[in-house]
Write a protein that holds these residues in place. Sequence first.
Motif, PDB file in Angstrom:
ATOM      1  N   TYR A 170       1.195  -1.624  -0.033  1.00 12.15           N
ATOM      2  CA  TYR A 170      -0.344  -0.181   0.265  1.00 12.15           C
ATOM      3  C   TYR A 170       0.426   1.719  -0.086  1.00 12.15           C
ATOM      4  O   TYR A 170       0.344   1.911  -0.799  1.00 12.15           O
ATOM      5  CB  TYR A 170      -0.736   0.162   1.478  1.00 12.15           C
ATOM      6  N   GLU A 172       3.627   1.429  -1.182  1.00  9.72           N
ATOM      7  CA  GLU A 172       4.542   1.963  -2.759  1.00  9.72           C
ATOM      8  C   GLU A 172       3.897   2.068  -3.605  1.00  9.72           C
ATOM      9  O   GLU A 172       3.881   2.620  -4.627  1.00  9.72           O
ATOM     10  CB  GLU A 172       4.842   0.666  -3.298  1.00  9.72           C
ATOM     11  N   ILE A 173       2.389   2.327  -3.264  1.00 14.72           N
ATOM     12  CA  ILE A 173       0.777   3.249  -4.704  1.00 14.72           C
ATOM     13  C   ILE A 173       1.080   4.413  -4.578  1.00 14.72           C
ATOM     14  O   ILE A 173       1.337   5.489  -3.267  1.00 14.72           O
ATOM     15  CB  ILE A 173      -0.362   3.006  -4.086  1.00 14.72           C
ATOM     16  N   SER A 174       1.794   5.120  -5.899  1.00 16.19           N
ATOM     17  CA  SER A 174       2.061   6.295  -6.264  1.00 16.19           C
ATOM     18  C   SER A 174       0.458   6.892  -6.291  1.00 16.19           C
ATOM     19  O   SER A 174      -0.096   8.796  -7.049  1.00 16.19           O
ATOM     20  CB  SER A 174       3.126   6.523  -6.782  1.00 16.19           C
ATOM     21  N   SER A 175      -0.227   6.049  -7.159  1.00 15.59           N
ATOM     22  CA  SER A 175      -1.209   6.880  -7.746  1.00 15.59           C
ATOM     23  C   SER A 175      -2.639   7.307  -6.980  1.00 15.59           C
ATOM     24  O   SER A 175      -3.164   6.398  -6.155  1.00 15.59           O
ATOM     25  CB  SER A 175      -2.038   6.023  -8.523  1.00 15.59           C
ATOM     26  N   HIS A 176      -2.696   8.339  -7.090  1.00 16.47           N
ATOM     27  CA  HIS A 176      -3.720   9.041  -5.797  1.00 16.47           C
ATOM     28  C   HIS A 176      -5.173   7.943  -6.372  1.00 16.47           C
ATOM     29  O   HIS A 176      -5.982   7.577  -5.519  1.00 16.47           O
ATOM     30  CB  HIS A 176      -4.387  10.421  -5.487  1.00 16.47           C
ATOM     31  N   GLU A 178      -5.114   5.057  -7.357  1.00 12.28           N
ATOM     32  CA  GLU A 178      -5.134   2.518  -7.256  1.00 12.28           C
ATOM     33  C   GLU A 178      -5.608   3.717  -5.721  1.00 12.28           C
ATOM     34  O   GLU A 178      -6.325   2.503  -5.147  1.00 12.28           O
ATOM     35  CB  GLU A 178      -3.643   3.182  -7.375  1.00 12.28           C
ATOM     36  N   ASP A 211      -4.937  12.797   3.525  1.00 10.56           N
ATOM     37  CA  ASP A 211      -3.236  12.243   3.490  1.00 10.56           C
ATOM     38  C   ASP A 211      -3.778  10.426   3.243  1.00 10.56           C
ATOM     39  O   ASP A 211      -3.698  10.037   4.131  1.00 10.56           O
ATOM     40  CB  ASP A 211      -2.503  12.404   4.230  1.00 10.56           C
ATOM     41  N   LYS A 213      -2.705   8.103   2.371  1.00 11.10           N
ATOM     42  CA  LYS A 213      -1.451   7.321   2.299  1.00 11.10           C
ATOM     43  C   LYS A 213      -1.626   6.259   4.040  1.00 11.10           C
ATOM     44  O   LYS A 213      -0.530   5.399   4.055  1.00 11.10           O
ATOM     45  CB  LYS A 213       0.107   8.012   1.645  1.00 11.10           C
ATOM     46  N   THR A 297      -1.587  -5.857  -3.318  1.00  8.98           N
ATOM     47  CA  THR A 297      -1.794  -5.041  -2.520  1.00  8.98           C
ATOM     48  C   THR A 297      -3.015  -5.238  -1.707  1.00  8.98           C
ATOM     49  O   THR A 297      -2.672  -5.522  -0.572  1.00  8.98           O
ATOM     50  CB  THR A 297      -2.515  -4.007  -2.794  1.00  8.98           C
TER      51      THR A 297
END
Length: 474
Positions: A170, A172-176, A178, A211, A213, A297
């Motif tokens: 999770y 490592e995901i950079s796309s919002h 995703e 956020d 993330k 993920t």
Amino acid sequence: VNVAPEEIEYYSPKMIDVINLKNNTFETIRISDLLRMHGDQYPGIEKMVLVNESGRIRKPLAMSIDFEKDDLLMTFEGLLNDTSFIKKVRAILNVLEKTINTPVDIEFAHDGTDFYLLQCRPQSYSQDTAPAPIPKDMPEENIVFSANRHVSNGRVPDITHIVYVDPAKYGEISSHEELIQVGRAVGKLNKFLPKRQFVLMGPGRWGSRGDIKLGVNVTYSDINNTAVLMEIARNTGGYRPDLSFGTHFFQDLVEGQIRYLPLYPDDEGIIFNERFLSTSTNLLADVLPEYAGLSDTVKLIDIPREKNGKVLRVLMNADLGEAVGILVDPASSTEAVESTVEDQSKPTDHLWIWRLRMAEHIASQLDPARFGVAGLYVFGSTKNATAGLASDIDLIVHFRGTENQLEELKIWFEAWSLCLDEINYLRTGYRAGGLLDVHFVTDEDIAAKSSFAVKIGAVTDAARPLKLKEPGVS
């Protein structure tokens, strides 16, 4: 209690939900921005904030707050410690409890002078609040996780599925987009899996809205069927994420009797069976093919399938400050109900067996040709042998008939529903207003795997087909 200045600053809330009256919208903004713009309009604001002066925390002097320049921390310390506010609220709660004859929770507003009671409702009550015995010398291969922080009491038996959001993947995901999709996948699984027979395990703060993330972006309706909500705090590069401790959904979790448990896998003496979680067969792509791209993920684990029929049991003991999730054989009916006081939320054999027999009997009386029915299925607590006094009988009807047949069929099921409800009342003293929960699906629904049609022929927790009345049988 936070005593160090850095702790006071770190744990003070930073965001607040507000109503924008100009735009007629709900918004989440920084508390510092709100105070800068409107702080002088809040009565008693000096009792709600502290001033941070380069690491020195002090109470503000009345009328001396500079809302433009001061670094203000919202702590409510003055309100809690220097006024009679808490005593007054306690007195109000005591009066309401005596009047209603049960503990209550309230929602209120205060304008600095008057107290406005907005809502009062009974607190939910669960009899399963005794500290669970924690077995010693358990084989480590049977332990999925252990915990020793912020543990409450309780016992959650016979968990069949785990939804695990891998913290590392999770992160490592950079796309919002995703990240948003992860939350949507969890919401879909929440609706698909058997209620209170699965647990959710994920990184950081479930329900994170700012956020995302920091944690999976979900609402309560996306997690409301889980038995346990777990937040995982793993050390990453010397940093450990904050947990919400269930605060995003606190009252909903209490009302729904959903357990909360924080996990700290990197703490000394803690067991976290990451190998089991990461190497077990992931059914996500089979159940939700549209989210197959998230399989690295989001993991969906069918525990009995992986562990030869075993299930997960979560034992929590606040007195010991310990909790453990262990793989065991499914509980017998006597194990499932340990209290001599009958708990309406707990399963007993006679309740689900009777419901299943009634479902089978209804199917045997249903004329497929007359009503345009291609199939009838039972699912939910009746099929999964977990029905309680308040449980209905969940049915799926594969319908191929006309509108007139559909209307006639609905009336037919309604008659059965009311009749069974009356029988259930005579058996248990519990009346629900109808005991059948019937869902109609078409060929198109089944082909698209939409609505409740996903339960028909599902990879896991599939609906059980019932034998319909045979032609020529009266």
